[in-house]
Design an enzyme around this catalytic site. Structure first.
Site, short mmCIF file in Angstrom:
data_model
loop_
_atom_site.label_atom_id
_atom_site.label_comp_id
_atom_site.label_asym_id
_atom_site.label_seq_id
_atom_site.Cartn_x
_atom_site.Cartn_y
_atom_site.Cartn_z
N SER A 324 0.97 -0.94 0.29
CA SER A 324 -0.41 0.05 0.23
C SER A 324 1.02 0.86 0.29
O SER A 324 1.67 0.96 0.51
CB SER A 324 -0.83 0.07 0.86
OG SER A 324 -1.86 -1.52 1.56
N HIS A 409 -7.56 -0.31 6.80
CA HIS A 409 -7.02 -1.39 6.27
C HIS A 409 -6.56 -1.97 7.87
O HIS A 409 -7.48 -3.12 8.21
CB HIS A 409 -5.39 -1.46 5.98
CG HIS A 409 -5.84 -1.81 4.08
ND1 HIS A 409 -6.34 -2.31 3.50
CD2 HIS A 409 -4.81 -1.12 3.33
CE1 HIS A 409 -6.12 -2.50 2.47
NE2 HIS A 409 -5.26 -1.70 2.06
#
Length: 471
Positions: A324, A409
């Protein structure tokens, strides 16, 4: 009484008249314009056209008509809206807000009834009355627009226009609030379909992947084909009323270890990975496609559904993680880096000063123009990793992680697993986070534990990140 007060506070913008709103410029109030004969100043629609538009909207919302018939009238207005300019569309929004909202007096009476309730039975009856009082003809108006082909997309795009308005234009927030409320039901995950997207999918759908990719731009059809190769998977959520538009999609790489860089994932000349050895699924891009669905969350459900689907296809998969971006890192370092770097010991500060010309954030950022050139033991690299670990593993606002991607997340039960140096050397990656990227690990047995920690204001991190956080 507290429950009723909170509910009214949350929904007060739905009340007829959008009380407290300010008109644009010197424009007359809508009621005066409806009763007038001539247009004044910069008003978009003449009084006659405004009254005609109101009549057309009333036809759409007419309770005596079936939803199908109301939808036919809505199609006519959708055609008008497509040809209308921005100012005329604002008149449409104002009519929806001021002429189709809940009745303020009935709503207040229902609230008073709830506040006076003296027993559980009376309170239950008063609650039902309050709920009924909140139902407006505006709800029916919007529902009718959702009936015909293309109507749902019309409403989603209209909300995107509302969200793009300057914050000063508060008079339209009632319509935005009601659309968000309706979308939360209409786009419930139970109504969405998970679809696998591959190179054999319709070209029109593949074009949308290129158009909506928000994390790592798809540069060409060859780039897209690489992302849909045999060792990759791509999944999207679709709504039955918007069957050709993925609402959100995720790109997955199947590997034998955690990914530490975007370069091999985006290398079009690289051979496909051996699926027989794949034990790790890397989610390297998750893109929401519809601005108008802001506030409607289905990303966490997408990941859960994808994990279940991948596990069925590849039983050997044991590790699910992301690669990410860290979009807020450079900005945070520029504003708060001095405070973080002050926690380094004197030896570390001296080493950084010698390598970067100074031990403050400005010198550190200046020394990070070419992160790939820095050696493993570089004091600049060590300081940057320390700051990044602190940003992701320690910094919160109101108990929530600062970074938007981290909030997503970690809120889904992942933990901050590993920082990766020089992992994204694109101009975007350098601008956002000096090339750093992070792996968030979805440990399926510890998702609830991680959510519990986060609820306590503690960010779940691996031992490696915990070690980096210590100066």
């Amino acid at each position: 009484m507290g429950w009723a007060a909170d509910w009214i506070e949350q929904t007060k913008l739905w009340v007829r008249g959008a009380e407290g709103g300010k008109a644009d410029g010197q424009q007359r109030p809508l009621l005066q314009r409806l009763e007038a004969t001539l247009r004044r100043g910069q008003e978009a629609l003449s009084p006659r056209d405004l009254r005609r538009l109101l009549q057309d909207m009333q036809q759409v919302a007419d309770a005596a008509l079936s939803d199908v018939e109301g939808g036919r009238h809505a199609l006519v207005l959708m055609d008008w809206y497509a040809r209308a300019d921005a100012a005329a569309r604002k008149d449409f929004w104002l009519l929806a807000i001021e002429q189709f909202g809940p009745d303020a007096k009935a709503l207040q009476a229902a609230r008073d009834r709830y506040d006076r309730a003296g027993s559980d039975v009376e309170r239950s009856e008063a609650e039902m009355a309050l709920r009924r009082a909140l139902i407006s003809s505006r709800t029916r108006l919007l529902q009718r627009f959702a009936q015909p082909q293309g109507g749902m997309e019309f409403l989603v795009n209209m909300r995107a226009e509302l969200l793009a308005l300057p914050k000063a234009e508060q008079r339209y927030v009632a319509l935005d609030a009601e659309l968000e409320h309706l979308f939360s039901s209409w786009f419930d995950v139970a109504l969405l379909e998970l679809r696998s997207l591959n190179w054999d999918s319709p070209a029109s759908l593949l074009e949308k992947l290129i158009q909506y990719e928000a994390v790592h731009d798809i540069r060409s059809w060859a780039d897209l084909k690489n992302r849909l190769d045999s060792d990759r998977r791509c999944y999207g959520f679709f709504h039955p009323r918007m069957p050709n538009v993925p609402l959100i999609f995720v790109e997955v790489a199947l590997l034998d270890k955690l990914a530490g860089s975007m370069e091999p994932l985006l290398d079009e000349s690289a051979a496909a990975a051996n699926l027989a050895k794949a034990n790790t699924a890397i989610f390297y891009s998750i893109s929401n496609t519809q601005t108008g669905l802001k506030g409607v969350s289905f990303g966490d459900s997408l990941i859960k559904h994808v994990v279940e689907t991948l596990t069925q296809e590849f039983p050997k998969l044991k590790q699910f993680a992301t690669l990410s971006p860290i979009p807020g890192l450079r900005s945070w370092l520029g504003k708060h880096g001095d405070a973080a770097l002050a926690e380094l010991d004197e030896k570390q500060k001296a080493a950084l000063k010698q390598a970067a010309g100074g031990s403050d954030a400005a010198h550190l950022l200046a020394a990070l123009d070419d992160p790939a050139a820095l050696k493993d033991r570089s004091p600049v690299r060590a300081a940057a990793m320390f700051c990044a670990a602190r940003y992701l593993g320690r910094e919160t606002a109101k108990g929530r992680p600062l970074d938007a991607v981290a909030r997503f997340h970690l809120g889904n039960g992942a933990r901050v697993e590993r920082l990766n140096w020089a992992a994204d050397l694109s101009s975007k990656g350098l601008k956002q986070s000096m090339g750093l990227m992070v792996n968030y690990l979805y440990d399926l047995k510890r998702l609830d534990k991680h959510r519990s920690l986060l609820a306590q204001g503690k960010i779940p991190v691996s031992s490696e990140i915990e070690s980096l956080c210590k100066a």
